[in-house]
Structures are given as structure tokens and as C-alpha cells.
Design an enzyme around this catalytic site. Structure first.
Site, PDB file in Angstrom:
ATOM      1  N   GLY A  86       0.867  -1.181   0.000  1.00 50.81           N
ATOM      2  CA  GLY A  86       0.000   0.000   0.000  1.00 50.81           C
ATOM      3  C   GLY A  86       0.890   1.213   0.000  1.00 50.81           C
ATOM      4  CB  SER A 105       5.573   2.713   3.393  1.00 48.74           C
ATOM      5  OG  SER A 105       6.172   3.699   2.589  1.00 48.74           O
ATOM      6  CB  CYS A 117       5.448  -3.841  -1.573  1.00 47.90           C
ATOM      7  SG  CYS A 117       5.933  -2.564  -2.724  1.00 47.90           S
ATOM      8  NE  ARG A 136       8.017   5.546   0.339  1.00 46.06           N
ATOM      9  CZ  ARG A 136       7.162   6.557   0.243  1.00 46.06           C
ATOM     10  NH1 ARG A 136       7.514   7.765   0.635  1.00 46.06           N
ATOM     11  NH2 ARG A 136       5.960   6.366  -0.249  1.00 46.06           N
ATOM     12  CG  HIS A 138       2.613  -6.601  -3.995  1.00 45.19           C
ATOM     13  ND1 HIS A 138       2.048  -6.110  -2.841  1.00 45.19           N
ATOM     14  CD2 HIS A 138       3.178  -5.546  -4.615  1.00 45.19           C
ATOM     15  CE1 HIS A 138       2.273  -4.813  -2.771  1.00 45.19           C
ATOM     16  NE2 HIS A 138       2.955  -4.439  -3.822  1.00 45.19           N
ATOM     17  CD  GLU A 143       0.456  -9.041  -1.538  1.00 42.61           C
ATOM     18  OE1 GLU A 143       1.436  -9.804  -1.533  1.00 42.61           O
ATOM     19  OE2 GLU A 143       0.571  -7.793  -1.512  1.00 42.61           O
TER      20      GLU A 143
HETATM   21  N1  GLN Z   1       5.839   2.823  -3.087  1.00 41.97           N
HETATM   22  C1  GLN Z   1       5.036   2.448  -1.968  1.00 41.97           C
HETATM   23  C2  GLN Z   1       5.585   3.055  -0.683  1.00 41.97           C
HETATM   24  O1  GLN Z   1       6.694   3.514  -0.651  1.00 41.97           O
HETATM   25  C3  GLN Z   1       4.960   0.925  -1.823  1.00 41.97           C
HETATM   26  C4  GLN Z   1       4.153   0.344  -2.959  1.00 41.97           C
HETATM   27  C5  GLN Z   1       3.509  -0.974  -2.678  1.00 41.97           C
HETATM   28  O2  GLN Z   1       3.337  -1.399  -1.533  1.00 41.97           O
HETATM   29  N2  GLN Z   1       3.118  -1.614  -3.735  1.00 41.97           N
HETATM   30  O3  GLN Z   1       4.906   3.064   0.281  1.00 41.97           O
END
Ligand code: GLN
Length: 187
Positions: free
Chosen positions: A46, A48, A79, A107, A171, A173
Site C-alpha cells: 500500500g 508506507s 512492499c 522507496r 507482492h 498476494e
Molecule cells: N511505493 C510504496 C511506498 O513507498 C509501496 C508500494 C507498494 O506497496 N506496492 O509506500
């Protein structure tokens, strides 16, 4: 074994579907009370910064740190979840981290949403190859001695383990792969 998925934001329902296909019951975790009975916690993908702020404000981050330190909780971050577990975060707007995994992570290291991709990967102890998704994925750039690399993609570590902490920059999932979750549940 009591398994929960942090469910404030991100793709927690996909994680629950993977667990269900392994015949493992799971709970949605939103409060300190939800967290208490867990033996295994998944922090999903998601944003972060959103989840990091939530963990900080609610005191759940501190509780997770304590439980992991005392060895009573295994955690798996995918992620954004992997970013939140890692000690040092580089790149724009680093979120509040739980600082549990002795590594450095960058990131959005592969670029924007347009550079998201799926790949077939080989994971140590998992056969055969599995297909997973990298979505605005981070990249591990440094690893402490206590961290082992379980999979690489184009030379980059993408799945790492430190004791009962598992973190993937991808991921499993999203493509419905069960192998990494099965590995986590054994920790
Ligand atoms: N780029 C998102 C972050 O830094 C991570 C993306 C993801 O979880 N698919 O939070």
C-alpha cells in the site's frame, strides 16, 4: 497459531485470500486489542507513509517492536510492509519505520506506477518458480550480517529473512501465489 493482517489500508484482503487458500484462518488487525493474541502478523502493500503514520499514532508500532523483540510475534511485510520493517529508509518522504530488519531500503526504487511489472522468480527452498508483482517497489541496498537473502531478481535481493521477520519487495498476494505465505507460517 493466530494469524492477522494489518487492515487499515492497502491490499490486506488479497493477503487474507492467499491465507484462505492455504486453509488458514486470519483476522483483520486495526487495534492493540486485535494484535494481542497474534503469533503471526502480515503488513501488506500500500502506501508506507499512511501505514507508518497509523502505527506511530496508535502505539501499535511500539507494541509490534516489543513483541518481535521478545520473540512472540513473527512478521511478514510485502512492499510497503517491507519498507516499514526496515531500519533505514532512503528516497523521498521516508515513513516512520519499525526499525526491526537490519537493512537499508530505497522507496520507489524502480520508478513510478508505469514501471510496475510481474516477474517469474526463483526462491530458495521454494520450487518451482513463482510469478509475483512488483508495484512501485522498493529495493534493498544494504543488508546487515543477520539478514539472509532468499531470492534475488536481476541481482537485487527481493526476499529476505532475519529470524522471524520476512520481507519481500514484491507482492505474492497480487498474483495469488501461496508459497511465500506458507514459508512465513513456518517461522
Ligand atoms: N511505493 C510504496 C511506498 O513507498 C509501496 C508500494 C507498494 O506497496 N506496492 O509506500
Amino acid at each position: 497459531m493466530t494469524v492477522g493482517v494489518l487492515a487499515v489500508h492497502g491490499d490486506f484482503s488479497e493477503h487474507r485470500s492467499v491465507l484462505a487458500s492455504l486453509d488458514v484462518e486470519s483476522r483483520e488487525i486495526r487495534t492493540l486489542e486485535d494484535l494481542a493474541p497474534l503469533t503471526h502478523l502480515i503488513i501488506p502493500g500500500g502506501e508506507s507513509t499512511v501505514m507508518g503514520g497509523f502505527l506511530e499514532r496508535t502505539g501499535m508500532g511500539k507494541r509490534i517492536q516489543k513483541r518481535v523483540a521478545e520473540g512472540s510475534l513473527a512478521v511478514f511485510g510485502t512492499c510497503a510492509g517491507a519498507i516499514l520493517l526496515t531500519k533505514k529508509i532512503t528516497g523521498k518522504l521516508p515513513p516512520h519505520s519499525l526499525k526491526l530488519l537490519d537493512a537499508t531500503i530505497e522507496r520507489n526504487a524502480y520508478g513510478t506506477q508505469h514501471q510496475s511489472f510481474e516477474a517469474s522468480i526463483t526462491v530458495l527452498v521454494v520450487r518451482p518458480k513463482i510469478t509475483v508483482a512488483f508495484i512501485r517497489a522498493p529495493r534493498f541496498t544494504k543488508m546487515g550480517k543477520s539478514v539472509s537473502v532468499l531470492a534475488k531478481h536481476n541481482g537485487d535481493p527481493i526476499l529476505v529473512r532475519q529470524g522471524r521477520i520476512l520481507a519481500s519487495t514484491f507482492h505474492p498476494e497480487v498474483t495469488g501465489e501461496t508459497a511465500i505465505h506458507a514459508l512465513f507460517l513456518k517461522l
